[in-house]
Design an enzyme around this catalytic site. Structure first.
Site, PDB file in Angstrom:
ATOM      1  N   PHE A 144       0.854  -1.190   0.000  1.00 41.85           N
ATOM      2  CA  PHE A 144       0.000   0.000   0.000  1.00 41.85           C
ATOM      3  C   PHE A 144       0.884   1.231   0.000  1.00 41.85           C
ATOM      4  O   PHE A 144       2.042   1.166   0.438  1.00 41.85           O
ATOM      5  CB  PHE A 144      -0.901  -0.018   1.238  1.00 41.85           C
ATOM      6  N   ARG A 185      -2.715  11.259   5.722  1.00 42.17           N
ATOM      7  CA  ARG A 185      -2.976   9.890   6.159  1.00 42.17           C
ATOM      8  C   ARG A 185      -2.453   8.885   5.140  1.00 42.17           C
ATOM      9  O   ARG A 185      -2.576   9.092   3.942  1.00 42.17           O
ATOM     10  CB  ARG A 185      -4.486   9.674   6.329  1.00 42.17           C
ATOM     11  N   HIS A 209     -11.443  13.594  -0.096  1.00 37.38           N
ATOM     12  CA  HIS A 209     -11.921  12.306   0.381  1.00 37.38           C
ATOM     13  C   HIS A 209     -11.557  11.909   1.806  1.00 37.38           C
ATOM     14  O   HIS A 209     -12.053  10.901   2.293  1.00 37.38           O
ATOM     15  CB  HIS A 209     -11.585  11.186  -0.611  1.00 37.38           C
ATOM     16  N   ARG A 231       0.456  12.572  -7.100  1.00 38.85           N
ATOM     17  CA  ARG A 231      -0.948  12.913  -6.904  1.00 38.85           C
ATOM     18  C   ARG A 231      -1.217  14.409  -6.810  1.00 38.85           C
ATOM     19  O   ARG A 231      -2.095  14.939  -7.475  1.00 38.85           O
ATOM     20  CB  ARG A 231      -1.442  12.294  -5.598  1.00 38.85           C
ATOM     21  N   GLU A 247      -5.510   5.149  -9.225  1.00 38.47           N
ATOM     22  CA  GLU A 247      -4.322   5.492  -9.997  1.00 38.47           C
ATOM     23  C   GLU A 247      -4.000   4.438 -11.037  1.00 38.47           C
ATOM     24  O   GLU A 247      -3.335   4.713 -12.030  1.00 38.47           O
ATOM     25  CB  GLU A 247      -3.134   5.652  -9.048  1.00 38.47           C
ATOM     26  N   HIS A 254      -7.884  13.536  -3.910  1.00 32.85           N
ATOM     27  CA  HIS A 254      -7.482  12.526  -4.887  1.00 32.85           C
ATOM     28  C   HIS A 254      -7.699  13.124  -6.277  1.00 32.85           C
ATOM     29  O   HIS A 254      -8.732  13.736  -6.512  1.00 32.85           O
ATOM     30  CB  HIS A 254      -8.351  11.278  -4.677  1.00 32.85           C
ATOM     31  N   GLN A 293      -7.440  15.519   2.634  1.00 33.85           N
ATOM     32  CA  GLN A 293      -6.741  14.811   1.561  1.00 33.85           C
ATOM     33  C   GLN A 293      -7.566  14.819   0.264  1.00 33.85           C
ATOM     34  O   GLN A 293      -8.768  14.560   0.304  1.00 33.85           O
ATOM     35  CB  GLN A 293      -6.489  13.367   1.993  1.00 33.85           C
ATOM     36  N   LEU A 301     -13.882   7.590  -6.558  1.00 31.88           N
ATOM     37  CA  LEU A 301     -12.517   7.534  -7.037  1.00 31.88           C
ATOM     38  C   LEU A 301     -12.316   6.588  -8.213  1.00 31.88           C
ATOM     39  O   LEU A 301     -12.851   5.488  -8.238  1.00 31.88           O
ATOM     40  CB  LEU A 301     -11.596   7.081  -5.902  1.00 31.88           C
TER      41      LEU A 301
END
Lengths: 327, 566
Positions: free
Chosen positions: B117, B380, B345, B277, B246, B233, B231, B243
């Site tokens: 991740f 985060r 998000h 990002r 990616e 995206h 945050q 979303l």
């Protein structure tokens, strides 16, 4: 089809504070292709009628809040494209929106799902872990990937209640367990970490339980997550036999079906109720039998064997052998 | 009614707290109140997974590595004592949840599977296929049913009541009949969720992530923390904000403006669409602002074109994305480009609590996305949000059980209830004319433009002024539906009130913080400034209802400040 057009939403509205009964309100809105039914309803609420009442939350098909009936079928408003619904409209460009069936309406499209939650509780829709309480969190259970295969699809269920709304037995009997509760019970029973299978199965085979399903497959068709719910229903029935819980009308009924078909290739319908329900249970069926008689619809007491009954028997035995091998 | 413990919110954090409390002391009287049915909570939307250094996949993973990754990910704004607790507890929590029935995907040897991740140095993320949050939420709800937890579903939090710095309980509105109820308790856990829905159409959040808990906390004199950190995206779907991962760009997708240009050539000539990002998000923003976006009733957007990849590749490697596009945009990416734009998000900020989940008022606790411990700091990491709600949900449950045995009789007076009734009645004012949907839309727009991905002093000054103006207009907002039955119009108006209060915190905090750190990127202050800004922002509501910004130090530990590079 053009990308923008006027569409009529006929929404079944009901506010018990003021309305005697439900009625359709029509909203004409100009929409573009790509809009979901939920967005259309939100547009109506924000711009046309602030009293329109419906539930929604994640808007991404995972929370299950926005299930309603659209053109007669229970589904999620947030994953349903308006343009797709235009193809199933009875009247051109008129979409019918109604609350879910089999629940009490609180207001407009909002229904009371508490009875569904109560059934989840009644049938113990939770894992009773084999790990002792004081040992929780100490180590992982050893579960091979294939052990989860039977429950993978079932754990997709989001409790949207579309299957509950479409279920024909729930419509006839509000106490009926309902498809999603059977699905949940099956998911728990098949979980190798659970220890309450015996107790849960005993509950499942009681009245209003798993034997009342008539395999209409409406739940399977309605499931927004494409879960094969019927496999769960058949799975739990199978389990009652494995656990020796055969002393129910449902279990007897199933066994008689098999014996009849194996015997003469055909169901002995006239004696089926007596053999399923027993002599005392039969008493209640007498008025029904008389009515059948009056209409000339009594099946023969000793039906002829079908000509291919030997082949049928071989087939059934073959299936039995195969399924034993699987176990 | 009087309870030992009242929990507001029935997502992962709230339900874990309830479960922990009842298991420790079955005699406790616990009420969980929630504005939606528990399984509707936004925990269900988390797909990816939850981090824990189980070392099942990478045998050399350790809790220390998880701690360091999280501190670095937070851009050193996370509190190191809290992060240490988070990561130490992670393996225990995952095993406990697994023991209770969560169907975590497995490795061949029968242990819990783990995958890579973002920002993690080892394969540490435990998952249930791509439905981790959903199955975690279901498992917790199942266990709460098993232990007979009492839920009050579809109740809306009106106020948190305290007396002399001690918790007395909460007041809530039952949506079913609009009746106001008091829930007296010495211990209250706020598990009310995040606030990123204030960006409205530019948010991937559920409709209800409006920060009601944070707003009620402010009114009760409880401070919020680090609110400016939200945050974003880069590729959310145009209409829903959902979303598009990616992966779609990773497979070779193009970003296209209304001239048909692959505009990333202007911003990242080498990496093109695979720039970081924040850079991609900023580039899309600039294109749209310069009039190079596409127009639609759902707002401006640019296109993510996958058509040249061919049906076979899309079906094979991006089936979920394709399904999402068909469901939510009515667009099949095999046939036409996907309309996208950046989307808010996750809220890193929230109610200011310490590692024990305590606020400044004795007996009031907060957990989850609505709280700020802080373990996420300025940014985060993926897989740490589910972990946050589990670990601190459990911690809060432990804390309130300790407390329940040694506190007095809570009391909410009739006049406190009447105050809330007056507030509700006031919302139905006859001369009111402002439309909630217009204010809400304008709030989302000004936040997106002025307090969004890239921020400047001028834009933020305008953003703050806009929010002040919208808050004024809100005083005349009209509730058109006067029914007492399930009045969602009333609820949406109250939610808008919460969003406006928290939006002021976001905008003011962003204006004050003259540096770039984590998700907070200032064009006029492009670098991290540890000398002046290595500190938490603190937000308090003044007696006049304004927001005052102050700060407090970050708790450090064995990891010194370093430059954050990947």
């Amino acid at each position: 089809m053009e990308d923008r057009k006027q569409i009529t939403f006929n929404v079944l509205c009901f506010n018990p504070e003021v309305d005697e009964k439900a009625y359709f309100k029509s909203y004409d809105v100009v929409l573009e292709k790509g809009i979901t039914v939920l967005r259309a309803l939100n547009y109506i609420k924000d711009h046309v009628d602030q009293t329109l009442t419906h539930r929604f939350f994640c808007q991404a098909g995972i929370c299950g809040s926005c299930a309603i009936r659209i053109n007669g079928v229970s589904k999620l408003a947030c994953t349903t494209q308006v343009w797709d619904e235009l193809e199933t409209c009875k009247t051109k460009d008129q979409i019918i929106v109604e609350p879910l069936n089999n629940f009490k309406v609180i207001r407009d499209l909002v229904v009371d799902i508490d009875p569904m939650i109560a059934k989840l509780k009644k049938y113990k829709s939770w894992v009773v872990p084999m790990v002792k309480d004081e040992d929780l969190g100490k180590k992982e259970c050893d579960v091979k990937p294939e052990e989860f295969e039977p429950i993978n699809a079932a754990t997709d269920c989001i409790l949207c209640a579309s299957c509950y709304s479409e279920c024909t037995i729930t419509e006839a009997d509000r106490h009926y367990i309902s498809p999603l509760v059977i699905l949940r019970a099956y998911r728990m029973n098949m979980d190798t970490r659970d220890t309450a299978g015996e107790e849960r199965t005993r509950l499942l085979q009681e009245d209003h339980g798993i034997w009342d399903c008539t395999h209409c497959y409406r739940c399977v068709e309605a499931c927004v997550k494409n879960i094969p719910i019927m496999e769960a229903i058949q799975g739990v029935r199978h389990e009652t036999f494995e656990r020796g819980m055969t002393n129910t009308a449902g279990a007897r009924h199933a066994k008689i079906f098999l014996d009849d078909v194996k015997g003469g290739g055909r169901l002995k319908e006239a004696t089926l109720p007596l053999r399923t329900l027993g002599p005392i249970g039969m008493i209640g069926m007498i008025p029904f039998a008389l009515k059948m008689g009056a209409k000339g619809r009594v099946p023969p007491i000793f039906p002829h064997k079908v000509s291919t009954h030997r082949e049928v028997k071989t087939l059934v035995e073959q299936v039995e052998k195969e399924s034993k091998k699987k176990d | 009614m009087t309870y030992d413990i009242v929990i507001v919110g029935a997502g992962g954090g709230g339900m874990y707290a309830a479960l922990e409390a009842i298991r420790r002391n079955p005699a406790l009287k616990i009420a969980v109140i929630s504005k939606v049915y528990p399984t509707r909570s936004h925990t269900s939307a988390a797909q990816g997974g939850v981090n824990a250094a189980l070392a099942n996949k990478h045998k050399d993973d350790t809790i220390d590595l998880h701690i360091f990754d999280t501190i670095k990910g937070s851009d050193y704004l996370g509190d190191q004592d809290s992060i240490t607790y988070l990561c130490e507890q992670a393996p225990i929590l995952i095993r406990e949840l697994e023991n209770l029935g969560a169907p975590f995907s497995r490795l061949e040897d029968g242990s819990i599977a783990q995958r890579p991740f973002g920002g993690a140095s080892r394969h540490r993320c435990c998952y249930c296929a791509d439905k981790t949050g959903h199955t975690v939420l279901q498992t917790l709800f199942e266990q709460c049913m098993r232990y007979g937890i009492q839920f009050f579903n579809e109740y809306y939090l009106l106020s948190i009541e305290e007396n002399d710095g001690k918790c007395q309980g909460v007041i809530a509105l039952n949506l079913r009949d609009s009746k106001i109820h008091k829930f007296e308790a010495n211990s209250v856990i706020l598990a009310t969720g995040g606030y990123a829905k204030m960006y409205w159409h530019k948010s991937s959040n559920a409709a209800g992530l409006t920060g009601d808990g944070g707003a009620a906390a402010l009114r009760a004199g409880i401070p919020l923390k680090d609110m400016e950190f939200v945050q974003f995206h880069p590729t959310g779907l145009r209409k829903s904000g959902l979303l598009v991962t990616e992966g779609a760009r990773g497979e070779g997708g193009y970003l296209i403006n209304n001239k048909g240009e692959r505009f990333m050539s202007k911003y990242a000539p080498e990496k093109m669409e695979l720039g970081p990002r924040d850079l991609v998000s900023r580039s899309i923003e600039i294109e749209i602002r310069e009039g190079l976006g596409f127009e639609s009733t759902a707002g401006q957007f640019i296109k993510l074109d996958l058509t040249h990849l061919g049906a076979e590749l899309i079906m094979q490697r991006l089936p979920q994305i394709r399904e999402l596009c068909i469901y939510f945009e009515g667009v099949d990416p095999i046939l036409e480009p996907i309309p996208v734009r950046p989307t808010a998000h996750y809220s890193m900020g929230g109610i200011d609590v310490n590692t024990s989940c305590e606020t400044n008022i004795e007996g009031i606790y907060a957990v989850g996305e609505g709280a700020c411990v802080s373990v996420h700091g300025a940014n985060r990491l993926g897989g740490n949000s589910l972990l946050d709600i589990l670990v601190f949900g459990k911690r809060a449950g432990m804390e309130v059980v300790e407390r329940a045995s040694k506190s007095g009789q809570p009391k909410i007076s009739d006049s406190q209830v009447e105050d809330q009734q007056k507030y509700i009645d006031g919302l139905f004012g006859k001369t009111h004319h402002e439309r909630y949907d217009v204010i809400r839309e304008e709030l989302g727009t000004t936040l997106g433009e002025n307090a969004g991905i890239y921020r400047t002093k001028d834009a933020l000054t305008k953003g703050v002024a806009d929010v002040y103006e919208l808050r004024e207009r809100f005083k005349k907002v009209k509730v058109a539906d006067h029914s007492r039955l399930f009045n969602t119009n009333l609820m949406q108006v109250m939610e808008l009130g919460s969003m406006l209060d928290l939006a002021l915190c976001v905008a003011k905090g962003a204006l004050a913080r003259e540096e770039s750190r984590g998700s907070h990127s200032r064009i006029d202050f492009p670098t991290r400034d540890d000398k002046n800004w290595h500190k938490h922002s603190i937000f308090k509501m003044t007696a006049e209802g304004d927001i005052a910004v102050s700060d407090k130090p970050v708790t450090m530990g064995k990891h010194e400040l370093q430059e954050r590079t990947y």
